[in-house]
Design an enzyme around this catalytic site. Sequence first.
Site, PDB file in Angstrom:
ATOM      1  N   ARG A 119      11.072 -29.715  73.845  1.00 18.70           N
ATOM      2  CA  ARG A 119      10.236 -29.216  74.706  1.00 18.70           C
ATOM      3  C   ARG A 119       8.567 -29.125  74.705  1.00 18.70           C
ATOM      4  O   ARG A 119       8.013 -28.065  74.305  1.00 18.70           O
ATOM      5  CB  ARG A 119      10.860 -27.718  75.061  1.00 18.70           C
ATOM      6  CG  ARG A 119      12.152 -27.577  75.709  1.00 18.70           C
ATOM      7  CD  ARG A 119      12.347 -28.391  77.078  1.00 18.70           C
ATOM      8  NE  ARG A 119      13.513 -28.373  77.764  1.00 18.70           N
ATOM      9  CZ  ARG A 119      14.082 -29.279  78.505  1.00 18.70           C
ATOM     10  NH1 ARG A 119      13.371 -30.289  78.532  1.00 18.70           N
ATOM     11  NH2 ARG A 119      14.982 -29.181  79.251  1.00 18.70           N
ATOM     12  N   TYR A 149      41.797 -31.212  99.339  1.00 19.16           N
ATOM     13  CA  TYR A 149      40.396 -31.579  99.606  1.00 19.16           C
ATOM     14  C   TYR A 149      39.618 -30.824 100.436  1.00 19.16           C
ATOM     15  O   TYR A 149      38.384 -30.642 100.059  1.00 19.16           O
ATOM     16  CB  TYR A 149      40.568 -32.920 100.544  1.00 19.16           C
ATOM     17  CG  TYR A 149      39.283 -33.876 100.655  1.00 19.16           C
ATOM     18  CD1 TYR A 149      38.690 -34.626  99.739  1.00 19.16           C
ATOM     19  CD2 TYR A 149      38.278 -33.448 101.536  1.00 19.16           C
ATOM     20  CE1 TYR A 149      37.637 -35.361  99.977  1.00 19.16           C
ATOM     21  CE2 TYR A 149      37.195 -34.029 101.691  1.00 19.16           C
ATOM     22  CZ  TYR A 149      36.911 -35.067 100.848  1.00 19.16           C
ATOM     23  OH  TYR A 149      35.637 -35.583 100.603  1.00 19.16           O
ATOM     24  N   ASP A 160      15.721 -19.772  90.913  1.00 16.92           N
ATOM     25  CA  ASP A 160      16.567 -20.585  89.843  1.00 16.92           C
ATOM     26  C   ASP A 160      16.929 -19.659  89.162  1.00 16.92           C
ATOM     27  O   ASP A 160      16.401 -19.226  88.269  1.00 16.92           O
ATOM     28  CB  ASP A 160      15.356 -21.660  89.189  1.00 16.92           C
ATOM     29  CG  ASP A 160      16.359 -22.309  88.261  1.00 16.92           C
ATOM     30  OD1 ASP A 160      17.294 -22.031  87.900  1.00 16.92           O
ATOM     31  OD2 ASP A 160      15.657 -23.396  87.632  1.00 16.92           O
ATOM     32  N   PHE A 215      10.193 -26.743  85.740  1.00 16.64           N
ATOM     33  CA  PHE A 215      11.520 -27.146  85.026  1.00 16.64           C
ATOM     34  C   PHE A 215      11.624 -28.454  85.257  1.00 16.64           C
ATOM     35  O   PHE A 215      11.549 -28.959  86.453  1.00 16.64           O
ATOM     36  CB  PHE A 215      12.663 -26.172  85.399  1.00 16.64           C
ATOM     37  CG  PHE A 215      13.929 -26.706  84.426  1.00 16.64           C
ATOM     38  CD1 PHE A 215      13.640 -26.381  83.065  1.00 16.64           C
ATOM     39  CD2 PHE A 215      14.748 -27.497  84.965  1.00 16.64           C
ATOM     40  CE1 PHE A 215      14.906 -26.905  82.114  1.00 16.64           C
ATOM     41  CE2 PHE A 215      15.732 -27.955  84.127  1.00 16.64           C
ATOM     42  CZ  PHE A 215      15.839 -27.856  82.769  1.00 16.64           C
ATOM     43  N   THR A 216      11.948 -29.480  84.086  1.00 20.07           N
ATOM     44  CA  THR A 216      12.156 -30.860  84.419  1.00 20.07           C
ATOM     45  C   THR A 216      12.711 -31.360  85.848  1.00 20.07           C
ATOM     46  O   THR A 216      12.328 -32.030  86.697  1.00 20.07           O
ATOM     47  CB  THR A 216      12.843 -31.397  83.288  1.00 20.07           C
ATOM     48  OG1 THR A 216      14.227 -30.571  82.985  1.00 20.07           O
ATOM     49  CG2 THR A 216      12.054 -31.327  82.018  1.00 20.07           C
ATOM     50  N   PHE A 246      12.511 -37.677  78.574  1.00 19.98           N
ATOM     51  CA  PHE A 246      13.232 -37.040  77.412  1.00 19.98           C
ATOM     52  C   PHE A 246      14.827 -37.239  77.005  1.00 19.98           C
ATOM     53  O   PHE A 246      15.282 -37.135  75.932  1.00 19.98           O
ATOM     54  CB  PHE A 246      12.846 -35.369  77.336  1.00 19.98           C
ATOM     55  CG  PHE A 246      13.677 -34.632  78.517  1.00 19.98           C
ATOM     56  CD1 PHE A 246      13.257 -34.752  79.775  1.00 19.98           C
ATOM     57  CD2 PHE A 246      14.919 -33.997  78.442  1.00 19.98           C
ATOM     58  CE1 PHE A 246      13.789 -33.890  80.912  1.00 19.98           C
ATOM     59  CE2 PHE A 246      15.545 -33.370  79.264  1.00 19.98           C
ATOM     60  CZ  PHE A 246      14.793 -33.393  80.414  1.00 19.98           C
ATOM     61  N   LYS A 281      25.114 -22.230  82.598  1.00 21.50           N
ATOM     62  CA  LYS A 281      24.435 -21.433  81.458  1.00 21.50           C
ATOM     63  C   LYS A 281      25.285 -20.126  81.567  1.00 21.50           C
ATOM     64  O   LYS A 281      26.286 -19.721  80.867  1.00 21.50           O
ATOM     65  CB  LYS A 281      23.043 -21.302  81.713  1.00 21.50           C
ATOM     66  CG  LYS A 281      22.333 -22.517  81.198  1.00 21.50           C
ATOM     67  CD  LYS A 281      22.280 -23.468  82.439  1.00 21.50           C
ATOM     68  CE  LYS A 281      21.217 -24.714  81.942  1.00 21.50           C
ATOM     69  NZ  LYS A 281      21.687 -25.882  82.998  1.00 21.50           N
TER      70      LYS A 281
HETATM   71  C1  LIG Z   1      16.005 -23.235  84.295  1.00 25.13           C
HETATM   72  C2  LIG Z   1      16.691 -24.517  84.557  1.00 25.13           C
HETATM   73  N1  LIG Z   1      16.793 -24.925  85.928  1.00 25.13           N
HETATM   74  C3  LIG Z   1      17.895 -25.735  86.344  1.00 25.13           C
HETATM   75  C4  LIG Z   1      18.512 -26.533  85.538  1.00 25.13           C
HETATM   76  C5  LIG Z   1      19.364 -27.804  86.004  1.00 25.13           C
HETATM   77  O1  LIG Z   1      20.717 -27.467  86.075  1.00 25.13           O
HETATM   78  P1  LIG Z   1      21.614 -28.449  85.553  1.00 25.13           P
HETATM   79  O2  LIG Z   1      21.542 -28.908  84.171  1.00 25.13           O
HETATM   80  O3  LIG Z   1      23.092 -27.860  85.616  1.00 25.13           O
HETATM   81  O4  LIG Z   1      21.525 -29.587  86.610  1.00 25.13           O
HETATM   82  C6  LIG Z   1      18.623 -26.130  84.075  1.00 25.13           C
HETATM   83  C7  LIG Z   1      19.173 -26.816  83.164  1.00 25.13           C
HETATM   84  O5  LIG Z   1      19.139 -27.132  82.162  1.00 25.13           O
HETATM   85  C8  LIG Z   1      17.709 -25.060  83.798  1.00 25.13           C
HETATM   86  O6  LIG Z   1      17.656 -24.583  82.454  1.00 25.13           O
END
Ligand SMILES: Cc1ncc(COP(=O)(O)O)c(C=O)c1O
Length: 445
Positions: free
Chosen positions: A370, A60, A203, A112-113, A437, A246
């Site tokens: 997108r 743990y 990021d 980014f979303t 989305f 990624k």
């Molecule tokens: C540029 C970017 N930032 C952040 C994220 C968020 O990461 P996760 O999907 O692992 O939560 C992503 C994922 O698609 C991304 O492409």
Amino acid sequence: MVELLKMTTPAQRKKAIKDAGYNTFLLRSEDVYIDLLTDSGTSAMSDAQWSGLMLGDEAYAGSKNFYHLEAVVRKYYGYKYIIPTHQGRGAENLLSQVMIRKGDVIPGNMYFTTTRLHQELAGGRFVDVIIDEAHDPESLHPFKGDIDLNKLEVLIKKHGAERIPYICVATTVNMAGGQPVSMANLKALRALTAKHEIKIMLDMTRIAENAWFIQQREKGYARRSVASLVREICSYTDGATFSGKKDALVNIGGFLALNDKDKFEEASNLVVVYEGLHTYGGLAGRDMEAMAIGIIESVRDDHMDARIGQVLYLGDELSERGIPIVKPIGGHGIFVDAKKFLPHLKQTDFPAQALAAELYEDAGIRAMERGIVSAGRNSKTGDHYFPKLELVRLTIPRRVYTQAHMDVTAEAVKAVYDAREQTQGLQMVYEPAYLRFFQARFEPL
Ligand SMILES: Cc1ncc(COP(=O)(O)O)c(C=O)c1O
């Protein structure tokens, strides 16, 4: 490991996409022939990573895999402290909560979303300070991810540096088409933000891909390794959020990295609320081991040559067939310009959503939108955001598909292009409150 692909009939696909509300996120993966939805968590792990899974220390607290991951992050990225999280957005949540106060402004090189949503949930407001070329699919600027330092200075003057807790810099910029940031821009940004005592948070989700573009395109870096460029990029920043799904070639995992001890301690305390203890943060020991090994593999020059080489190959195949795509070709996928592809549709007819659905129905290939759907609504006015870019992303998982799959994809996109007048627009019939989305549903107009 070989995964069998299922061939479906046109009638089966017509029903599947209708049942999925014309949203490719709602399809069952077993109904997909070539899955280019995302490069996130879809890569194939190496023999070394699979062996690493067997070395999981599932204690743990204080798992040896955590200490391995911490050592790898220190060596390859140079950050002092790390907190594992289940994936990138877990780290974004922690960062936003420990850094942002209500009313703060967070500049960034395009939204980014999930990142923007966490900034907003913490009481902040995202402001786009990317260079204008990033919003133009035809601009051939080699570093469309660069920050416009003039825009940033205007913002600092307007709000005061004390209202800007950090600038969020993405390597490479996903929503712009996988476009890189230059080293020169990062250095200049460091100088400007240092003057105003504003922090830079990366990021770093696709940092190795960004480093490869610097090596290939920026003067003075051709002889440098991807690994050394990655380390240099991090050296101009104060911390980072990372989605291991990624670059790092794992199916799950991420972390928050910080150099500031106090902020690290605050975030370490918070992680136990949302993810798990600070030495596992929502991951199994084996997941941390696979991510540590994946980070080492991700910065190999030969790996990056092959990875982005495959993306470039598909981009060239599509260009040769006259398909309008974002140029220059980016790091993790090909972004088809849906506005140009379907000029008979208005942006409120959701052209990119419609095109992704059509490509699935026609060929069983899964891509994603997108554009206006991903951009969501302004939380204050409730209006749609109208992004200049209305794109369909054909995202390439790492080490999964062959060049032959790329050929099939190019031919399929061309077939849809040849019959493009037949693609109808959509109307949204269900809209979820957050990150619409993923789960929105549509019907043909
Ligand atoms: C540029 C970017 N930032 C952040 C994220 C968020 O990461 P996760 O999907 O692992 O939560 C992503 C994922 O698609 C991304 O492409």
